[in-house]
Write a protein that holds these residues in place. Structure first.
Motif, PDB file in Angstrom:
ATOM      1  N   UNK A  58       0.861  -1.190   0.000  1.00 35.61           N
ATOM      2  CA  UNK A  58       0.000   0.000   0.000  1.00 35.61           C
ATOM      3  C   UNK A  58       0.890   1.230   0.000  1.00 35.61           C
ATOM      4  N   UNK A  59       0.246   2.383  -0.063  1.00 36.23           N
ATOM      5  CA  UNK A  59       0.944   3.643   0.147  1.00 36.23           C
ATOM      6  C   UNK A  59       0.280   4.304   1.350  1.00 36.23           C
ATOM      7  N   UNK A  60       1.077   4.592   2.351  1.00 36.75           N
ATOM      8  CA  UNK A  60       0.587   5.297   3.532  1.00 36.75           C
ATOM      9  C   UNK A  60       0.811   6.781   3.302  1.00 36.75           C
ATOM     10  N   UNK A  61      -0.255   7.565   3.433  1.00 34.25           N
ATOM     11  CA  UNK A  61      -0.195   9.001   3.180  1.00 34.25           C
ATOM     12  C   UNK A  61      -0.316   9.744   4.497  1.00 34.25           C
ATOM     13  N   UNK A  62       0.588  10.676   4.768  1.00 31.43           N
ATOM     14  CA  UNK A  62       0.435  11.534   5.944  1.00 31.43           C
ATOM     15  C   UNK A  62      -0.355  12.752   5.486  1.00 31.43           C
ATOM     16  N   UNK A  63      -1.618  12.775   5.880  1.00 25.51           N
ATOM     17  CA  UNK A  63      -2.533  13.826   5.438  1.00 25.51           C
ATOM     18  C   UNK A  63      -2.260  15.132   6.175  1.00 25.51           C
ATOM     19  N   UNK A  64      -2.720  16.220   5.565  1.00 22.22           N
ATOM     20  CA  UNK A  64      -2.567  17.560   6.130  1.00 22.22           C
ATOM     21  C   UNK A  64      -3.943  18.218   6.221  1.00 22.22           C
ATOM     22  N   UNK A  65      -3.967  19.427   6.689  1.00 22.49           N
ATOM     23  CA  UNK A  65      -5.236  20.161   6.798  1.00 22.49           C
ATOM     24  C   UNK A  65      -5.967  20.267   5.465  1.00 22.49           C
ATOM     25  N   UNK A 109      -2.357   8.625  -5.486  1.00 24.15           N
ATOM     26  CA  UNK A 109      -2.356   9.239  -4.156  1.00 24.15           C
ATOM     27  C   UNK A 109      -2.985  10.619  -4.203  1.00 24.15           C
ATOM     28  N   UNK A 110      -3.414  11.087  -3.057  1.00 25.57           N
ATOM     29  CA  UNK A 110      -3.895  12.457  -2.922  1.00 25.57           C
ATOM     30  C   UNK A 110      -2.700  13.395  -2.995  1.00 25.57           C
ATOM     31  N   UNK A 111      -2.844  14.531  -3.630  1.00 31.07           N
ATOM     32  CA  UNK A 111      -1.735  15.488  -3.674  1.00 31.07           C
ATOM     33  C   UNK A 111      -1.562  16.192  -2.333  1.00 31.07           C
ATOM     34  N   UNK A 112      -0.432  16.832  -2.162  1.00 30.38           N
ATOM     35  CA  UNK A 112      -0.145  17.712  -1.020  1.00 30.38           C
ATOM     36  C   UNK A 112      -0.114  17.009   0.330  1.00 30.38           C
ATOM     37  N   UNK A 113       0.209  15.727   0.334  1.00 25.30           N
ATOM     38  CA  UNK A 113       0.445  15.058   1.614  1.00 25.30           C
ATOM     39  C   UNK A 113       1.819  15.483   2.125  1.00 25.30           C
ATOM     40  N   UNK A 114       2.021  15.356   3.424  1.00 22.47           N
ATOM     41  CA  UNK A 114       3.320  15.702   4.000  1.00 22.47           C
ATOM     42  C   UNK A 114       4.392  14.749   3.488  1.00 22.47           C
ATOM     43  N   UNK A 139       9.204  -0.315   4.972  1.00 22.43           N
ATOM     44  CA  UNK A 139       9.131   0.930   4.208  1.00 22.43           C
ATOM     45  C   UNK A 139      10.059   0.757   3.007  1.00 22.43           C
ATOM     46  N   UNK A 140       9.458   0.588   1.843  1.00 22.93           N
ATOM     47  CA  UNK A 140      10.238   0.404   0.617  1.00 22.93           C
ATOM     48  C   UNK A 140      10.784   1.717   0.082  1.00 22.93           C
ATOM     49  N   UNK A 141      10.026   2.783   0.309  1.00 23.93           N
ATOM     50  CA  UNK A 141      10.455   4.094  -0.185  1.00 23.93           C
ATOM     51  C   UNK A 141       9.685   5.183   0.550  1.00 23.93           C
ATOM     52  N   UNK A 142      10.372   6.277   0.838  1.00 26.44           N
ATOM     53  CA  UNK A 142       9.748   7.470   1.411  1.00 26.44           C
ATOM     54  C   UNK A 142       9.767   8.528   0.327  1.00 26.44           C
ATOM     55  N   UNK A 153       5.406  19.563  -4.416  1.00 26.54           N
ATOM     56  CA  UNK A 153       5.074  20.987  -4.327  1.00 26.54           C
ATOM     57  C   UNK A 153       5.821  21.707  -3.216  1.00 26.54           C
ATOM     58  N   UNK A 154       6.484  20.975  -2.312  1.00 30.75           N
ATOM     59  CA  UNK A 154       7.291  21.608  -1.280  1.00 30.75           C
ATOM     60  C   UNK A 154       6.514  22.390  -0.241  1.00 30.75           C
ATOM     61  N   UNK A 155       5.208  22.190  -0.147  1.00 29.54           N
ATOM     62  CA  UNK A 155       4.407  22.948   0.805  1.00 29.54           C
ATOM     63  C   UNK A 155       4.633  22.551   2.260  1.00 29.54           C
ATOM     64  N   UNK A 156       5.078  21.335   2.514  1.00 33.12           N
ATOM     65  CA  UNK A 156       5.141  20.836   3.875  1.00 33.12           C
ATOM     66  C   UNK A 156       6.558  20.400   4.222  1.00 33.12           C
ATOM     67  N   UNK A 157       6.904  20.615   5.469  1.00 32.10           N
ATOM     68  CA  UNK A 157       8.217  20.234   5.959  1.00 32.10           C
ATOM     69  C   UNK A 157       8.041  19.350   7.182  1.00 32.10           C
ATOM     70  N   UNK A 158       9.099  18.647   7.530  1.00 30.14           N
ATOM     71  CA  UNK A 158       9.046  17.766   8.695  1.00 30.14           C
ATOM     72  C   UNK A 158       8.614  18.547   9.935  1.00 30.14           C
ATOM     73  N   UNK A 159       7.837  17.897  10.771  1.00 34.69           N
ATOM     74  CA  UNK A 159       7.338  18.443  12.026  1.00 34.69           C
ATOM     75  C   UNK A 159       6.361  19.597  11.846  1.00 34.69           C
ATOM     76  N   UNK A 160       5.754  19.696  10.690  1.00 32.66           N
ATOM     77  CA  UNK A 160       4.738  20.718  10.455  1.00 32.66           C
ATOM     78  C   UNK A 160       3.562  20.466  11.383  1.00 32.66           C
TER      79      UNK A 160
END
Length: 170
Positions: A49-56, A102-107, A132-135, A140-147
């Motif tokens: 699967x692909x696990x997506x870290x969603x944002x607002x 995948x949904x766009x703009x995930x972290x 984890x095969x790949x991160x 788009x660069x909108x999100x950074x770690x620990x956002x």
């Protein structure tokens, strides 16, 4: 979580239980998978699967992704109906049709594959240990770690979108 349906379309689910459990020699996650979902069926068949870290930005999608079954609706089509122009599903690996969109703009996006057997987690869930095969980071660069814009179960509860039990609120 994005999984691939038998017909090649994408199914999504809100995954409440995903925990990193190791970093060496491989990064491993444990996933708690609700057994009565299309995502569970897809995951067991494809073993990835692909696990997506969603944002607002994804708040409008949570009720659809977590409150409706892919057995009853085409989530890829329904996501397109909710989307603003320019907010369309993306190919994660170019022309690789063996991976879900995948949904766009995930972290970030984690490509996961099952390690070993999927364990019985009781009446409602099974437990999968995944490598984890790949991160992948969004283009788009909108999100950074620990956002602070990451969606969490705590935030979704505070917004009244999910219950204390992790289900979509009525």
């Amino acid at each position: 979580m994005a999984t691939l349906n038998e017909d090649g379309s994408t199914n999504f689910n809100i995954l409440t239980y995903a925990t990193p459990v190791a970093i060496r020699p491989d990064r491993l996650y444990c996933l708690g998978l609700f057994k009565k979902t299309k995502s569970f069926e897809n995951f067991c068949r494809e073993r990835k699967c692909v696990l997506l870290l969603l944002t607002d930005k994804h708040i409008p999608y949570v009720r659809l992704l977590g409150g409706k079954s892919g057995k009853d609706i085409d989530k890829e089509v329904e996501c397109a109906k909710l989307s603003d122009p320019g907010f369309t599903l993306q190919e994660i690996d170019g022309d690789d049709t063996s991976m879900p969109k995948v949904l766009p703009s995930c972290a970030y996006y984690l490509k996961l594959s099952v390690v070993g057997d999927i364990a019985d987690g009781g009446e409602s869930h099974d437990i999968a240990t995944c490598k984890v095969d790949e991160i992948l980071l969004p283009g788009d660069g909108d999100y950074v770690a620990n956002s602070e814009e990451y969606l969490s179960t705590a935030k979704l509860r505070a917004l009244g979108i999910i219950t204390e039990q992790g289900r979509i609120a009525e």
